[in-house]
Design an enzyme around this catalytic site. Structure first.
Site, PDB file in Angstrom:
ATOM      1  N   GLY A   1      -1.082   3.621   6.331  1.00  0.00           N
ATOM      2  CA  GLY A   1      -1.340   4.913   6.948  1.00  0.00           C
ATOM      3  C   GLY A   1      -2.526   5.651   6.375  1.00  0.00           C
ATOM      4  O   GLY A   1      -2.726   6.830   6.662  1.00  0.00           O
TER       5      GLY A   1
ATOM      6  N   GLU B   1       3.755   9.840   5.056  1.00  0.00           N
ATOM      7  CA  GLU B   1       4.238   8.512   5.457  1.00  0.00           C
ATOM      8  C   GLU B   1       5.498   8.161   4.672  1.00  0.00           C
ATOM      9  O   GLU B   1       6.473   7.672   5.217  1.00  0.00           O
ATOM     10  CB  GLU B   1       3.119   7.512   5.180  1.00  0.00           C
ATOM     11  CG  GLU B   1       3.461   6.078   5.419  1.00  0.00           C
ATOM     12  CD  GLU B   1       2.249   5.202   5.139  1.00  0.00           C
ATOM     13  OE1 GLU B   1       2.393   4.271   4.329  1.00  0.00           O
ATOM     14  OE2 GLU B   1       1.176   5.448   5.723  1.00  0.00           O
TER      15      GLU B   1
ATOM     16  N   GLY C   1       1.625   8.872  -1.751  1.00  0.00           N
ATOM     17  CA  GLY C   1       2.181   7.527  -1.711  1.00  0.00           C
ATOM     18  C   GLY C   1       3.153   7.324  -2.858  1.00  0.00           C
ATOM     19  O   GLY C   1       3.807   8.257  -3.324  1.00  0.00           O
ATOM     20  N   ILE C   2       3.203   6.076  -3.314  1.00  0.00           N
ATOM     21  CA  ILE C   2       4.072   5.740  -4.438  1.00  0.00           C
ATOM     22  C   ILE C   2       3.209   5.150  -5.545  1.00  0.00           C
ATOM     23  O   ILE C   2       2.186   4.522  -5.279  1.00  0.00           O
ATOM     24  CB  ILE C   2       5.168   4.742  -3.996  1.00  0.00           C
ATOM     25  CG1 ILE C   2       6.247   4.595  -5.081  1.00  0.00           C
ATOM     26  CG2 ILE C   2       4.571   3.393  -3.624  1.00  0.00           C
ATOM     27  CD1 ILE C   2       7.476   3.842  -4.603  1.00  0.00           C
ATOM     28  N   GLY C   3       3.576   5.403  -6.784  1.00  0.00           N
ATOM     29  CA  GLY C   3       2.831   4.834  -7.889  1.00  0.00           C
ATOM     30  C   GLY C   3       2.449   5.877  -8.917  1.00  0.00           C
ATOM     31  O   GLY C   3       2.806   7.050  -8.820  1.00  0.00           O
ATOM     32  N   ALA C   4       1.680   5.428  -9.897  1.00  0.00           N
ATOM     33  CA  ALA C   4       1.367   6.275 -11.045  1.00  0.00           C
ATOM     34  C   ALA C   4       0.482   7.455 -10.655  1.00  0.00           C
ATOM     35  O   ALA C   4       0.667   8.562 -11.174  1.00  0.00           O
ATOM     36  CB  ALA C   4       0.699   5.443 -12.140  1.00  0.00           C
ATOM     37  N   ILE C   5      -0.481   7.254  -9.762  1.00  0.00           N
ATOM     38  CA  ILE C   5      -1.393   8.356  -9.434  1.00  0.00           C
ATOM     39  C   ILE C   5      -0.672   9.475  -8.680  1.00  0.00           C
ATOM     40  O   ILE C   5      -0.770  10.647  -9.075  1.00  0.00           O
ATOM     41  CB  ILE C   5      -2.634   7.838  -8.678  1.00  0.00           C
ATOM     42  CG1 ILE C   5      -3.519   7.033  -9.635  1.00  0.00           C
ATOM     43  CG2 ILE C   5      -3.425   9.000  -8.076  1.00  0.00           C
ATOM     44  CD1 ILE C   5      -4.724   6.382  -8.983  1.00  0.00           C
TER      45      ILE C   5
END
Length: 430
Positions: free
Chosen positions: A336, A238, A215-219
């Site tokens: 998703g 996705e 996905g998107i983000g820090a993790i």
């Protein structure tokens, strides 16, 4: 008629285009950073023109002013995913939430369970054959144009041209609104020590030749930091963002080992910085497809060694995962997540990972909980969950009993909360 003549004949202003929308109709807007900004602004300017128009979209960037109280008689927002710009509106009962898996949205549009009458999409300039690309937003945007009474194409000089099943011919457009503006961008996140530790733990589960959903983000970006020594990784996701660019440049992500769409990076939408948009523009190694393909678990599973990494809000000791609500308050959506959990679980050598910090609210609340708060939505069921990862380690739940799951999850909870979780464990299982 040649397409250049057709283009000229279909040109209208944004105000003229949106005034073709009728009262009581359903209007879909392009997704995420692909939202058609000029037409959205025209809807806001002309809001007194409309009555009871439903505006459908999932996440969009921008202000979403059509959800403001003074526009309530003109517009009603319907969504499968709540973003920061619509959370106050849903809390104040001005948004209708429609539960659905991202993979099923195109079919719901086809079957008029989501009855789109007008599709407003942002597109790239046409190629030499008169085909425009949906650019960074294929998802439900492309399917919406195939079943709408009226299709408004906002052709933006700055929208990237990306192939795959991601094109529409000018003959399919009823109106063309010319535009030239930068796409919405999202700055790379700040990665803390907690996310670094989570990323390091996730990376231990990823083998050479794996295909990734991120996905998107820090993790997700933290995970990518620890993949620099891997070989022949691929992307079927996705979405993806800027975090992958360095690994592509260094040859770590090359798609050579992919068993579906080898050598290609496959997604249904994209969000990131301008560097990402420049990278994907006319890049033959990137392909976009609608979400009923990219997110179909049966398609996902055709990628051997498929690894999905998703974040969540909380996990209870039975392994139930909540990713979209806190109690009854909807804060995001299913998106998703379940599509990729199932597709990865079905993949030969695949793994699905739920990754999260062990605490929330500045360390005052545990994300691993004895039971979910009353009213909280279960996004991924305990039957689907596989790995759960925090900064304190990895717990594999698949194939484990409820008692074994609880023990494994307590081990990766924050130390400040293990005693109370252990007390619940003793009460329930002894």
């Amino acid at each position: 008629m040649d397409w250049k003549t057709m283009y000229q004949e279909k040109r209208v202003s944004a105000d003229e285009a949106v005034r073709r929308i009728r009262d009581n109709e359903w209007v879909s807007l392009g997704h995420a950073a692909g939202v058609p900004q000029m037409c959205v602004n025209a809807l806001i300017r002309n809001y007194k023109w409309f009555k009871n128009v439903s505006i459908y979209h999932m996440l969009v960037l921008g202000e979403a002013k059509y959800t403001e109280p003074e526009m309530e008689e003109a517009f009603r927002h319907v969504s499968n995913f709540i973003g920061a710009n619509t959370r106050s509106a849903i809390k104040e009962k001005r948004v209708d939430f429609l539960p659905a898996f991202f993979s099923e949205i195109p079919r719901m549009i086809r079957e008029r369970l989501i009855p789109i009458d007008v599709a407003i999409v942002q597109l790239s300039p046409p190629d030499e054959d008169g085909n425009c690309s949906f650019g960074i937003s294929s998802d439900y945007s492309k399917p919406s144009t195939e079943h709408a009474r009226l299709v408004i194409g906002e052709i933006n000089e700055q929208m990237p041209y990306i192939g795959g099943d991601n094109l529409i011919h000018l003959s399919k457009l009823d109106c063309i609104v010319e535009a030239d503006y930068p796409l919405y961008t999202i700055a790379p996140p700040r990665i803390t020590e907690v996310e670094e530790a989570i990323g390091r733990n996730c990376a231990t589960l990823i083998e050479d030749g794996a295909t990734l959903q991120l996905g998107i983000g820090a993790i997700p970006d933290a995970v990518l930091l620890f993949l620099k020594d891997k070989k022949n990784l691929g992307i079927h996701s996705e979405m993806f963002s800027d975090g992958v660019l360095e690994l592509v440049k260094n040859g770590v992500i090359n798609g050579k080992a992919k068993t579906l769409h080898p050598n290609k990076m496959v997604a249904t939408f994209l969000m990131g910085t301008q560097a990402l948009y420049d990278f994907v523009n006319h890049n033959p190694d990137v392909e976009m497809y609608p979400s009923d393909y990219v997110n179909d678990p049966r398609v996902i599973a055709q990628n051997d060694r498929m690894i999905s990494i998703n974040s969540c809000v909380s996990v209870d000791l039975a392994g139930q995962v909540s990713s979209e609500s806190i109690g009854l308050q909807q804060i995001s959506g299913t998106g998703g997540q379940v599509d990729y959990v199932r597709g990865s679980n079905w993949s030969k050598g695949g793994k699905s990972i739920m990754a999260m910090p062990s605490t929330a609210k500045n360390g005052t609340t545990s994300r691993i909980v004895a039971t979910l708060t009353e009213g909280t939505t279960v996004t991924t069921s305990r039957n689907d969950v596989d790995y759960v990862v925090t900064e304190y380690g990895v717990a594999r739940l698949r194939g484990k009993s409820l008692r074994e799951r609880a023990k494994a999850l307590i081990k990766i909870a924050h130390p400040d909360f293990r005693e109370e979780l252990e007390a619940f464990y003793q009460q329930r299982f002894h």
